[in-house]
Design an enzyme around this catalytic site. Structure first.
Site, mmCIF file in Angstrom:
data_model
loop_
_atom_site.group_PDB
_atom_site.id
_atom_site.type_symbol
_atom_site.label_atom_id
_atom_site.label_comp_id
_atom_site.label_asym_id
_atom_site.label_seq_id
_atom_site.Cartn_x
_atom_site.Cartn_y
_atom_site.Cartn_z
ATOM 1 C CG ASP A 10 -1.648 1.201 1.335
ATOM 2 O OD1 ASP A 10 -2.416 1.677 0.684
ATOM 3 O OD2 ASP A 10 -1.479 1.771 2.436
ATOM 4 C CG ASP A 68 -0.993 8.017 0.257
ATOM 5 O OD1 ASP A 68 0.100 8.287 -0.007
ATOM 6 O OD2 ASP A 68 -1.986 8.220 -0.389
ATOM 7 C CG HIS A 112 -11.237 15.146 0.637
ATOM 8 N ND1 HIS A 112 -12.304 14.289 0.412
ATOM 9 C CD2 HIS A 112 -11.595 16.271 1.083
ATOM 10 C CE1 HIS A 112 -13.526 15.052 0.616
ATOM 11 N NE2 HIS A 112 -13.113 16.073 1.043
ATOM 12 C CB CYS A 129 -9.055 1.409 -7.217
ATOM 13 S SG CYS A 129 -10.666 1.570 -7.231
ATOM 14 C CG HIS A 189 -13.545 2.574 -10.351
ATOM 15 N ND1 HIS A 189 -12.412 1.556 -10.486
ATOM 16 C CD2 HIS A 189 -13.458 3.103 -11.335
ATOM 17 C CE1 HIS A 189 -12.417 1.608 -11.694
ATOM 18 N NE2 HIS A 189 -12.976 2.232 -12.422
ATOM 19 C CE LYS A 197 -5.256 -0.639 -1.645
ATOM 20 N NZ LYS A 197 -3.966 -0.094 -1.072
ATOM 21 C CG ASP A 199 -2.399 2.453 6.246
ATOM 22 O OD1 ASP A 199 -2.304 2.076 5.041
ATOM 23 O OD2 ASP A 199 -2.782 3.496 6.882
HETATM 24 MG MG LIG Z 1 -2.888 3.302 3.362
#
Ligand SMILES: [Mg+2]
Length: 445
Positions: free
Chosen positions: A253, A255, A265, A336, A338, A359, A384
């Site tokens: 992942d 962030d 956001h 992604c 979406h 996800k 995370d």
């Molecule tokens: Mg993350």
């Protein structure tokens, strides 16, 4: 595709300390075997039946040195000696009139590639040429390609100053050329692929594809890189990284795992990108241990109209640039765009859908597994958020949680029954260390 062209011309000034100017650089041995012969062997393994060598300085000696080996490999070989160097595009004059595609290979590249994947990609894009590219550890001093959906949008040569944040996507010394591409070379005129040909074709609206591959592609033109290449042959890395072989991956992942999670956001501009400590080191160790490094990231900001595709390129570009400063890179970033809940002002309606890739759905991982021949059974994901863990669980692979970012405590945002991480770690480096330690203990008899 049955034909390849090896560009063995040029003075070879960088390699001169190794060739002493006594042999053409195509005959420079790498772990005891001339580079041109290593290239011919890799090409023959992939079904190439004929090779044209465009030679320059000391070129006459090439034919003599390689003819017996070509016969052994069942390769038809012809050597064309350039009277004056015409550059990486100009030298292709010699190939005009060809009626079939040819794979152009720079003479100093050590590589091992699944060419059937490259040609399938090329056909799908229907391009005039397909450039093989990859991220490297010095994008700031490399030529870069700007890409969208597999097509080149711009070429950014290293020799010009660049302003902005660009993805780490560097031409890797191989490209597939159609007869139409060869026809546009002006006969006998000096021209460079990156500085002259590609910019001109793009300006004319011609379509040029870019094939981003994690396979082994290294130039051996300096003593340092030559030494690395010899080590990689010795430890089996060159053969192991072909897409013909299944490889294990660590999915990351972004962030909250590799970079700071700003909350709200999420990341909306490159200036919000800040690497977490240990992130670059984690990626480097994963690569050194033989894992593919693949990022999988939800970017609903696109659906919400908060970030454009160009904006996202800049965000990823900043991240990749920061990683490269510590000699680290991601083989690919899958995202992604979406978001399922429609009804807000400014959103992009086409992206407001319930998809298979956001996800905790596993779509991004599945797409990566198809593209990169990933052995999912032995791969893991590090994240995370419980959404990361859920995506791993959907594919029955271990989801390793980290205490940075959401720290896998985001039960409130989870759609359904929250999954449990297989293990928890303080950060991504600790998680990668756990993986490489396991690998070492498995490798010890
Ligand atoms: Mg993350």
């Amino acid at each position: 595709m049955e034909h390849a062209t090896i560009l063995a011309g040029g003075i070879g000034s960088r390699a001169r300390s190794m060739t002493q100017d006594r042999i053409p650089k195509a005959l420079l041995p790498v772990a005891g075997v001339p580079i041109a012969l290593r290239q011919m062997e890799a090409l023959a393994r992939e079904g190439i039946r004929a090779v044209t060598i465009l030679a320059g300085h000391l070129g006459e000696r090439l034919a003599l040195a390689l003819v017996a080996q070509a016969r052994r490999l069942s390769l038809t070989m012809d050597v064309i000696v350039e009277r004056e160097p015409l550059g990486t595009a100009g030298c292709l004059t010699a190939l005009r009139g060809r009626t079939h595609d040819t794979l152009i290979v720079y003479g100093d590249m050590l590589f091992e590639m699944d060419l059937s994947r490259l040609t399938a990609f090329h056909r799908q894009r229907g391009a005039m040429a397909t450039i093989v590219a990859h991220p490297n550890d010095h994008p700031e001093t490399s030529d870069l390609l700007v890409e969208r959906d597999g097509l080149v949008r711009a070429v950014l040569p290293a020799k010009f100053r660049r302003k902005g944040d660009f993805r780490n996507l560097v031409p890797a010394g191989l490209f597939l050329a159609t007869p139409q591409f060869l026809e546009q070379v002006t006969p006998g005129v000096k021209a460079d692929l990156i500085l002259d040909s590609l910019p001109r074709l793009l300006a004319q609206g011609k379509s040029i594809a870019v094939y981003n591959t994690p396979e082994y592609l290294r130039d051996i033109g300096t003593p340092d890189r030559h030494a690395l290449a010899e080590a990689d042959i010795a430890n089996g890395r060159v053969a192991r990284e072909s897409l013909r072989r299944r490889r294990t991956a660590i999915f990351f992942d972004i962030d909250g795992t590799l970079a700071e999670e700003p909350g709200g956001h999420g990341v909306l501009s490159p200036d919000q990108v800040a690497l977490l400590s240990g992130a670059a080191e984690a990626l480097k160790r994963a690569v050194a241990a033989g894992y593919l490094t693949v990022a999988v990231t939800n970017r609903p900001q696109l659906a919400k109209g908060l970030v454009t595709e160009d904006g996202l390129d800049a965000i990823f570009g900043r991240l990749e640039c920061m990683l490269a400063r510590d000699q680290a890179w991601l083989n690919r970033i899958y995202y992604c765009p979406h978001h399922p809940e429609a009804g807000r002002a400014g959103e992009v309606a086409a992206l407001k859908i319930a998809c298979r890739c956001r996800k905790p759905a596993p779509g991004l991982l599945e797409e990566a597994a198809r593209d990169l021949n990933i052995d999912l059974r032995n791969s893991v994901l590090i994240g995370d958020s419980l959404r990361d863990i859920g995506a791993a669980q959907a594919l029955h692979i271990p989801g390793l949680g980290v205490r940075t970012g959401y720290g896998c405590r985001d039960t409130q945002r989870y759609p359904g029954l929250p999954p449990k991480p297989a293990h928890m770690f303080d950060d991504v480096l600790e998680a990668v260390n756990f993986m490489t330690a396991q690998q070492n203990s498995q490798a010890t008899p």
